[in-house]
Scaffold this motif. Sequence first.
Motif, PDB file in Angstrom:
ATOM      1  N   ASN A   1       0.821  -1.213   0.000  1.00 39.21           N
ATOM      2  CA  ASN A   1       0.000   0.000   0.000  1.00 39.21           C
ATOM      3  C   ASN A   1       0.852   1.258   0.000  1.00 39.21           C
ATOM      4  OD1 ASN A   1      -2.442  -1.281  -0.128  1.00 39.21           O
ATOM      5  ND2 ASN A   1      -2.730  -1.374   2.093  1.00 39.21           N
ATOM      6  N   CYS A   2       2.062   1.178   0.554  1.00 34.11           N
ATOM      7  CA  CYS A   2       2.904   2.371   0.620  1.00 34.11           C
ATOM      8  C   CYS A   2       3.313   2.821  -0.781  1.00 34.11           C
ATOM      9  CB  CYS A   2       4.135   2.123   1.493  1.00 34.11           C
ATOM     10  SG  CYS A   2       5.305   0.911   0.839  1.00 34.11           S
ATOM     11  N   LEU A   3       3.362   1.885  -1.751  1.00 41.66           N
ATOM     12  CA  LEU A   3       3.613   2.274  -3.137  1.00 41.66           C
ATOM     13  C   LEU A   3       2.399   2.977  -3.726  1.00 41.66           C
ATOM     14  CD1 LEU A   3       5.464  -0.900  -4.506  1.00 41.66           C
ATOM     15  CD2 LEU A   3       6.470   1.346  -4.049  1.00 41.66           C
ATOM     16  N   VAL A   4       1.231   2.483  -3.368  1.00 39.61           N
ATOM     17  CA  VAL A   4      -0.014   3.071  -3.876  1.00 39.61           C
ATOM     18  C   VAL A   4      -0.230   4.461  -3.289  1.00 39.61           C
ATOM     19  CG1 VAL A   4      -2.514   2.820  -4.007  1.00 39.61           C
ATOM     20  CG2 VAL A   4      -1.034   0.798  -4.194  1.00 39.61           C
ATOM     21  N   THR A   5       0.057   4.590  -1.995  1.00 40.46           N
ATOM     22  CA  THR A   5      -0.146   5.879  -1.320  1.00 40.46           C
ATOM     23  C   THR A   5       1.034   6.830  -1.504  1.00 40.46           C
ATOM     24  OG1 THR A   5       0.731   4.917   0.733  1.00 40.46           O
ATOM     25  CG2 THR A   5      -1.659   4.871   0.420  1.00 40.46           C
ATOM     26  N   ASN A   6       2.089   6.339  -2.172  1.00 45.50           N
ATOM     27  CA  ASN A   6       3.279   7.148  -2.463  1.00 45.50           C
ATOM     28  C   ASN A   6       3.900   7.727  -1.193  1.00 45.50           C
ATOM     29  OD1 ASN A   6       5.224   8.309  -4.111  1.00 45.50           O
ATOM     30  ND2 ASN A   6       4.028  10.157  -4.502  1.00 45.50           N
TER      31      ASN A   6
ATOM     32  N   LEU B   1      17.974   7.760 -10.939  1.00 48.71           N
ATOM     33  CA  LEU B   1      16.756   7.396 -10.203  1.00 48.71           C
ATOM     34  C   LEU B   1      16.011   8.641  -9.734  1.00 48.71           C
ATOM     35  CD1 LEU B   1      18.029   4.386  -8.039  1.00 48.71           C
ATOM     36  CD2 LEU B   1      16.973   4.359 -10.303  1.00 48.71           C
ATOM     37  N   ILE B   2      16.775   9.639  -9.283  1.00 45.45           N
ATOM     38  CA  ILE B   2      16.133  10.877  -8.816  1.00 45.45           C
ATOM     39  C   ILE B   2      15.427  11.577  -9.970  1.00 45.45           C
ATOM     40  CG2 ILE B   2      16.554  13.165  -7.825  1.00 45.45           C
ATOM     41  CD1 ILE B   2      18.911  11.937  -6.294  1.00 45.45           C
TER      42      ILE B   2
ATOM     43  N   PRO C   1       9.324  13.565 -12.265  1.00 41.41           N
ATOM     44  CA  PRO C   1       8.086  13.911 -12.990  1.00 41.41           C
ATOM     45  C   PRO C   1       6.816  13.415 -12.309  1.00 41.41           C
ATOM     46  CG  PRO C   1       9.766  13.169 -14.525  1.00 41.41           C
ATOM     47  CD  PRO C   1      10.296  12.887 -13.144  1.00 41.41           C
ATOM     48  N   SER C   2       6.874  12.202 -11.759  1.00 42.95           N
ATOM     49  CA  SER C   2       5.704  11.656 -11.063  1.00 42.95           C
ATOM     50  C   SER C   2       5.797  11.867  -9.560  1.00 42.95           C
ATOM     51  CB  SER C   2       5.565  10.166 -11.362  1.00 42.95           C
ATOM     52  OG  SER C   2       6.712   9.458 -10.904  1.00 42.95           O
ATOM     53  N   PHE C   3       6.879  12.495  -9.119  1.00 45.99           N
ATOM     54  CA  PHE C   3       7.152  12.720  -7.705  1.00 45.99           C
ATOM     55  C   PHE C   3       7.003  11.423  -6.904  1.00 45.99           C
ATOM     56  CE2 PHE C   3       6.358  15.050  -3.540  1.00 45.99           C
ATOM     57  CZ  PHE C   3       7.699  15.387  -3.407  1.00 45.99           C
ATOM     58  N   PHE C   4       7.772  10.404  -7.339  1.00 43.52           N
ATOM     59  CA  PHE C   4       7.802   9.110  -6.665  1.00 43.52           C
ATOM     60  C   PHE C   4       8.647   9.265  -5.403  1.00 43.52           C
ATOM     61  CE2 PHE C   4       8.762   4.309  -7.480  1.00 43.52           C
ATOM     62  CZ  PHE C   4       8.161   4.006  -6.270  1.00 43.52           C
ATOM     63  N   LYS C   5       7.990   9.504  -4.273  1.00 42.98           N
ATOM     64  CA  LYS C   5       8.677   9.913  -3.046  1.00 42.98           C
ATOM     65  C   LYS C   5       9.700   8.900  -2.555  1.00 42.98           C
ATOM     66  CE  LYS C   5       4.760  12.669  -1.366  1.00 42.98           C
ATOM     67  NZ  LYS C   5       3.737  12.813  -0.298  1.00 42.98           N
ATOM     68  N   ALA C   6       9.336   7.618  -2.528  1.00 36.07           N
ATOM     69  CA  ALA C   6      10.237   6.592  -2.006  1.00 36.07           C
ATOM     70  C   ALA C   6      11.534   6.540  -2.815  1.00 36.07           C
ATOM     71  CB  ALA C   6       9.552   5.227  -2.015  1.00 36.07           C
ATOM     72  N   GLN C   7      11.421   6.680  -4.127  1.00 37.24           N
ATOM     73  CA  GLN C   7      12.614   6.611  -4.977  1.00 37.24           C
ATOM     74  C   GLN C   7      13.491   7.847  -4.795  1.00 37.24           C
ATOM     75  OE1 GLN C   7      12.372   4.583  -8.712  1.00 37.24           O
ATOM     76  NE2 GLN C   7      13.309   6.292  -9.799  1.00 37.24           N
ATOM     77  N   VAL C   8      12.870   9.020  -4.718  1.00 35.08           N
ATOM     78  CA  VAL C   8      13.628  10.252  -4.507  1.00 35.08           C
ATOM     79  C   VAL C   8      14.377  10.195  -3.184  1.00 35.08           C
ATOM     80  CG1 VAL C   8      13.456  12.739  -4.098  1.00 35.08           C
ATOM     81  CG2 VAL C   8      12.107  11.682  -5.916  1.00 35.08           C
ATOM     82  N   LEU C   9      13.689   9.802  -2.118  1.00 39.28           N
ATOM     83  CA  LEU C   9      14.313   9.769  -0.797  1.00 39.28           C
ATOM     84  C   LEU C   9      15.410   8.718  -0.728  1.00 39.28           C
ATOM     85  CD1 LEU C   9      14.374  10.729   2.145  1.00 39.28           C
ATOM     86  CD2 LEU C   9      12.661   8.983   2.679  1.00 39.28           C
TER      87      LEU C   9
END
Length: 237
Positions: free
Chosen positions: A5-10, A177-178, A183-191
């Motif tokens: 769910n954390c991927l879905v909820t970003n 990766l950053i 563009p989609s603001f994928f938080k887990a990947q940025v962090l």
Amino acid sequence: MAGQNCLVTNDWICGEYLRSRSQELTDATVQHIWITAVSVVIGLLVAFPLALLARRSRRIAGPVLGLTTVLYTVPSLAMFSLLLPLFGLSAALVVTGLVLYSLTILVRNILAGLEAVPQEAKDAAKGMGYGPGRLLWEVELPLALPAVMAGVRIATVSTIALTTVGSIVGRGGLGNLIEDALPSFFKAQVLTASVLCVLLAVVADLLLLGVQRLLTPWTRIRTTRDAVGAVAKVKAV
């Protein structure tokens, strides 16, 4: 299910992202380390003769230091654009740019270290029959190592940060990766990619500090002697 769910909820922190993208993270980290290491090593190989050249003549020192300083002030996007016709969209483009950026730090620190070698140490070596080459490698360079290694540490940490800019040509390691995540603001990947960059810088600095301490044992002895002397003075008071 909660982990997915954390991927879905970003979410910023997502264990499922780490599990599902572990190979991608590993590949990006390895590329980041490789580009950084190659750039710093080549930077050293270029900076050392430039520092020797600058030390030989004041008239040469000014242009050499000035040129390396100017190169460092060029914005990374402009630098890569200027190098693009020569290297194309390749890792060589990023490495060359990073080498040019590292020169201002490395040349100055190598030059400062060599100039800080005590004159009496050089005179004693010459009195023992040391020629210019032997004097440099066996006396001057070992005594200049603390300053040289300080420059290498700064250049390495700086290069780790600048490597991320290589993502504009797809050779940015963790920077790829950053950039992909923004563009989609994928938080887990940025962090995750950002934290890994910071960890790489910290680990590299600590490793180089350890190498510096191994190569310069006399500095530890001097530091210990100074500390003992300070304690003795306090007790005397």
